[in-house]
Design a protein around this motif. Sequence first.
Motif, PDB file in Angstrom:
ATOM      1  N   ALA A  59       0.850  -1.182   0.000  1.00 30.42           N
ATOM      2  CA  ALA A  59       0.000   0.000   0.000  1.00 30.42           C
ATOM      3  C   ALA A  59       0.885   1.230   0.000  1.00 30.42           C
ATOM      4  CB  ALA A  59      -0.896  -0.008   1.240  1.00 30.42           C
ATOM      5  N   GLY A  60       0.501   2.256  -0.743  1.00 32.32           N
ATOM      6  CA  GLY A  60       1.287   3.478  -0.803  1.00 32.32           C
ATOM      7  C   GLY A  60       2.426   3.439  -1.802  1.00 32.32           C
ATOM      8  N   CYS A  61       2.537   2.330  -2.543  1.00 28.59           N
ATOM      9  CA  CYS A  61       3.647   2.177  -3.497  1.00 28.59           C
ATOM     10  C   CYS A  61       3.183   2.341  -4.947  1.00 28.59           C
ATOM     11  CB  CYS A  61       4.317   0.816  -3.315  1.00 28.59           C
ATOM     12  SG  CYS A  61       5.061   0.574  -1.690  1.00 28.59           S
ATOM     13  N   GLY A  62       2.158   3.145  -5.139  1.00 32.29           N
ATOM     14  CA  GLY A  62       1.633   3.357  -6.485  1.00 32.29           C
ATOM     15  C   GLY A  62       2.205   4.571  -7.186  1.00 32.29           C
ATOM     16  N   THR A  63       3.003   5.364  -6.494  1.00 31.37           N
ATOM     17  CA  THR A  63       3.622   6.550  -7.087  1.00 31.37           C
ATOM     18  C   THR A  63       5.128   6.531  -6.800  1.00 31.37           C
ATOM     19  OG1 THR A  63       3.012   7.811  -5.099  1.00 31.37           O
ATOM     20  CG2 THR A  63       1.547   7.998  -7.005  1.00 31.37           C
ATOM     21  N   PRO A  64       5.919   7.220  -7.617  1.00 33.48           N
ATOM     22  CA  PRO A  64       7.387   7.086  -7.541  1.00 33.48           C
ATOM     23  C   PRO A  64       8.031   7.480  -6.213  1.00 33.48           C
ATOM     24  CG  PRO A  64       6.736   8.047  -9.635  1.00 33.48           C
ATOM     25  CD  PRO A  64       5.492   8.007  -8.792  1.00 33.48           C
ATOM     26  N   ALA A  68       6.472  -2.863  -5.749  1.00 28.08           N
ATOM     27  CA  ALA A  68       5.313  -2.549  -6.586  1.00 28.08           C
ATOM     28  C   ALA A  68       4.110  -2.312  -5.683  1.00 28.08           C
ATOM     29  CB  ALA A  68       5.027  -3.688  -7.564  1.00 28.08           C
ATOM     30  N   GLU A  69       3.068  -1.724  -6.236  1.00 26.31           N
ATOM     31  CA  GLU A  69       1.887  -1.427  -5.426  1.00 26.31           C
ATOM     32  C   GLU A  69       1.113  -2.692  -5.072  1.00 26.31           C
ATOM     33  OE1 GLU A  69      -1.166   0.854  -7.399  1.00 26.31           O
ATOM     34  OE2 GLU A  69      -0.352   0.303  -9.346  1.00 26.31           O
ATOM     35  N   ASP A  70       0.342  -2.625  -4.001  1.00 26.64           N
ATOM     36  CA  ASP A  70      -0.412  -3.782  -3.529  1.00 26.64           C
ATOM     37  C   ASP A  70      -1.460  -4.249  -4.535  1.00 26.64           C
ATOM     38  OD1 ASP A  70      -1.919  -1.500  -3.180  1.00 26.64           O
ATOM     39  OD2 ASP A  70      -2.650  -2.026  -1.182  1.00 26.64           O
ATOM     40  N   MET A  71      -1.872  -3.357  -5.431  1.00 22.73           N
ATOM     41  CA  MET A  71      -2.848  -3.734  -6.447  1.00 22.73           C
ATOM     42  C   MET A  71      -2.321  -4.850  -7.338  1.00 22.73           C
ATOM     43  SD  MET A  71      -5.959  -2.483  -7.146  1.00 22.73           S
ATOM     44  CE  MET A  71      -6.523  -4.181  -7.166  1.00 22.73           C
ATOM     45  N   LEU A  72      -1.029  -4.801  -7.625  1.00 20.45           N
ATOM     46  CA  LEU A  72      -0.413  -5.834  -8.457  1.00 20.45           C
ATOM     47  C   LEU A  72      -0.388  -7.177  -7.729  1.00 20.45           C
ATOM     48  CD1 LEU A  72       0.847  -6.157 -11.236  1.00 20.45           C
ATOM     49  CD2 LEU A  72       3.084  -5.694 -10.227  1.00 20.45           C
ATOM     50  N   ALA A  73      -0.125  -7.144  -6.433  1.00 22.07           N
ATOM     51  CA  ALA A  73      -0.167  -8.381  -5.641  1.00 22.07           C
ATOM     52  C   ALA A  73      -1.566  -8.965  -5.644  1.00 22.07           C
ATOM     53  CB  ALA A  73       0.277  -8.100  -4.206  1.00 22.07           C
ATOM     54  N   THR A 121      -6.111 -13.528  -9.968  1.00 21.78           N
ATOM     55  CA  THR A 121      -6.329 -14.014 -11.330  1.00 21.78           C
ATOM     56  C   THR A 121      -5.130 -14.730 -11.927  1.00 21.78           C
ATOM     57  OG1 THR A 121      -5.540 -12.047 -12.499  1.00 21.78           O
ATOM     58  CG2 THR A 121      -7.788 -11.985 -11.682  1.00 21.78           C
ATOM     59  N   GLY A 122      -3.953 -14.527 -11.347  1.00 21.81           N
ATOM     60  CA  GLY A 122      -2.752 -15.098 -11.941  1.00 21.81           C
ATOM     61  C   GLY A 122      -2.443 -14.407 -13.256  1.00 21.81           C
ATOM     62  N   LYS A 123      -2.803 -15.055 -14.360  1.00 22.73           N
ATOM     63  CA  LYS A 123      -2.566 -14.475 -15.683  1.00 22.73           C
ATOM     64  C   LYS A 123      -3.855 -14.267 -16.469  1.00 22.73           C
ATOM     65  CE  LYS A 123       2.018 -16.606 -15.994  1.00 22.73           C
ATOM     66  NZ  LYS A 123       2.896 -17.525 -16.783  1.00 22.73           N
ATOM     67  N   GLU A 124      -4.985 -14.476 -15.811  1.00 22.36           N
ATOM     68  CA  GLU A 124      -6.271 -14.358 -16.501  1.00 22.36           C
ATOM     69  C   GLU A 124      -6.878 -12.971 -16.295  1.00 22.36           C
ATOM     70  OE1 GLU A 124      -7.406 -16.745 -18.498  1.00 22.36           O
ATOM     71  OE2 GLU A 124      -5.550 -17.807 -18.022  1.00 22.36           O
ATOM     72  N   PRO A 125      -7.633 -12.462 -17.275  1.00 26.31           N
ATOM     73  CA  PRO A 125      -8.288 -11.159 -17.138  1.00 26.31           C
ATOM     74  C   PRO A 125      -9.324 -11.151 -16.020  1.00 26.31           C
ATOM     75  CG  PRO A 125      -8.220 -11.851 -19.438  1.00 26.31           C
ATOM     76  CD  PRO A 125      -7.834 -13.044 -18.621  1.00 26.31           C
ATOM     77  N   GLY A 126      -9.546  -9.981 -15.442  1.00 28.13           N
ATOM     78  CA  GLY A 126     -10.577  -9.854 -14.416  1.00 28.13           C
ATOM     79  C   GLY A 126     -10.530  -8.503 -13.727  1.00 28.13           C
ATOM     80  N   LEU A 127     -11.621  -8.177 -13.055  1.00 28.87           N
ATOM     81  CA  LEU A 127     -11.672  -7.013 -12.181  1.00 28.87           C
ATOM     82  C   LEU A 127     -11.164  -7.439 -10.815  1.00 28.87           C
ATOM     83  CD1 LEU A 127     -15.192  -5.646 -13.156  1.00 28.87           C
ATOM     84  CD2 LEU A 127     -13.079  -4.329 -13.338  1.00 28.87           C
ATOM     85  N   VAL A 128     -10.237  -6.686 -10.252  1.00 26.43           N
ATOM     86  CA  VAL A 128      -9.662  -7.037  -8.953  1.00 26.43           C
ATOM     87  C   VAL A 128      -9.756  -5.835  -8.029  1.00 26.43           C
ATOM     88  CG1 VAL A 128      -7.625  -7.874  -7.740  1.00 26.43           C
ATOM     89  CG2 VAL A 128      -8.064  -8.637 -10.089  1.00 26.43           C
ATOM     90  N   CYS A 129     -10.269  -6.075  -6.831  1.00 27.63           N
ATOM     91  CA  CYS A 129     -10.509  -4.984  -5.883  1.00 27.63           C
ATOM     92  C   CYS A 129      -9.889  -5.300  -4.529  1.00 27.63           C
ATOM     93  CB  CYS A 129     -12.015  -4.764  -5.682  1.00 27.63           C
ATOM     94  SG  CYS A 129     -12.938  -4.590  -7.220  1.00 27.63           S
ATOM     95  N   ILE A 130      -9.466  -4.263  -3.835  1.00 26.49           N
ATOM     96  CA  ILE A 130      -8.942  -4.383  -2.478  1.00 26.49           C
ATOM     97  C   ILE A 130      -9.907  -3.695  -1.521  1.00 26.49           C
ATOM     98  CG2 ILE A 130      -7.098  -3.691  -0.891  1.00 26.49           C
ATOM     99  CD1 ILE A 130      -5.151  -3.837  -3.254  1.00 26.49           C
ATOM    100  N   LEU A 131     -10.319  -4.421  -0.481  1.00 31.60           N
ATOM    101  CA  LEU A 131     -11.144  -3.848   0.583  1.00 31.60           C
ATOM    102  C   LEU A 131     -10.527  -4.252   1.918  1.00 31.60           C
ATOM    103  CD1 LEU A 131     -14.838  -4.402  -0.622  1.00 31.60           C
ATOM    104  CD2 LEU A 131     -13.556  -2.261  -0.557  1.00 31.60           C
ATOM    105  N   GLY A 132      -9.506  -3.520   2.314  1.00 27.44           N
ATOM    106  CA  GLY A 132      -8.827  -3.779   3.579  1.00 27.44           C
ATOM    107  C   GLY A 132      -8.784  -2.503   4.395  1.00 27.44           C
ATOM    108  N   TYR A 139      -8.654  -3.158 -13.527  1.00 25.91           N
ATOM    109  CA  TYR A 139      -8.988  -4.222 -14.472  1.00 25.91           C
ATOM    110  C   TYR A 139      -7.683  -4.759 -15.032  1.00 25.91           C
ATOM    111  CZ  TYR A 139     -10.500  -6.815 -18.549  1.00 25.91           C
ATOM    112  OH  TYR A 139     -10.686  -7.824 -19.475  1.00 25.91           O
ATOM    113  N   PHE A 140      -7.522  -6.072 -14.976  1.00 28.33           N
ATOM    114  CA  PHE A 140      -6.335  -6.737 -15.495  1.00 28.33           C
ATOM    115  C   PHE A 140      -6.715  -7.452 -16.781  1.00 28.33           C
ATOM    116  CE2 PHE A 140      -3.386 -10.503 -15.399  1.00 28.33           C
ATOM    117  CZ  PHE A 140      -2.225  -9.791 -15.659  1.00 28.33           C
ATOM    118  N   ASP A 141      -6.055  -7.108 -17.890  1.00 28.07           N
ATOM    119  CA  ASP A 141      -6.434  -7.685 -19.180  1.00 28.07           C
ATOM    120  C   ASP A 141      -5.677  -8.966 -19.513  1.00 28.07           C
ATOM    121  OD1 ASP A 141      -3.878  -6.881 -19.908  1.00 28.07           O
ATOM    122  OD2 ASP A 141      -4.539  -5.248 -21.213  1.00 28.07           O
TER     123      ASP A 141
END
Length: 283
Positions: free
Chosen positions: A67-72, A94-99, A105-116, A123-125
């Motif tokens: 978290a907090g690692c989405g900007t340089p 890298a940002e927690d969104m990537l984790a 999804t691993g390598k499959e497309p999907g909408l991924v959300c964090i609620l913590g 959206y991961f394509d």
Amino acid sequence: MILIADGGSTKADWIAINSDKKEEFRVRTLGLNPAVVAEDELENRIINMFELIKIKDDVTEIYFYGAGCGTPKPTKILEDVLQKIFINAKINVAEDMLAAVYAATGKEPGLVCILGTGSNSCYFDGEHVHMKTASLGYILMDEASGNYFGKVLLRDYFYNKMPKAIAEKFNEEFNLEADYIKKNLYRTPNPNMYLASFAKFMFDFKEEKYIKRIIKKGFQEFFKYRILPFNKTAETPLYFIGSIAYYFRESLEKIAKKNNLKVTGIIQRPIDNLLEYHLQKME
């Protein structure tokens, strides 16, 4: 030795993998969000964990998702802290969104959300992560997160909008002196984590109408701002990461259905899935 870490604002889960691709140990530190935690405190939270320090010279690579690692700028702060401690390691932050994407999804497309403690979505394509908007954190955004609900509970308590029986329990559970609250919000590190600590109160009262109402409202806001703008259909896999999603799954599924979407999966803690992803990459 390789370290993999999933770092939220409240806590960071670490797994160490040896040269035989076997798990050596797991530890948990306090949150390592470089956007809200000072650099010296980030360092203290790591070096105070004996298991990590005793292998610091043996670590060759670190994959830290936080978290907090989405900007340089905050990312660079954390990279420097990690490099200072693990002097022989290649640092990957890298940002927690990537984790969340890798875990869900691993390598499959999907909408991924964090609620913590905080919240986010993408959206991961299958190759790239697409964000509709940058996250501006707990003050302006973070709909339906732990700190969002913490703010709702505190406001309702002080404005006498909380049902009496629940308010009495809330008062028993927390120090609600105004000066103490303001000190934690404005003069100590991690105010977002402090706010999120109140959200845990909801887990024990999730069948109460009052709690269901604020959960429903928070989830509706999250869908409105963080999911619906992607314009995806029910055929698109929809994943959630985090304790808020995990403990209020029934409400989340109802809101998804109302918006013509379907929840594919909910993961409370992504570290196991993240480990599996990296082990597969190492093969």
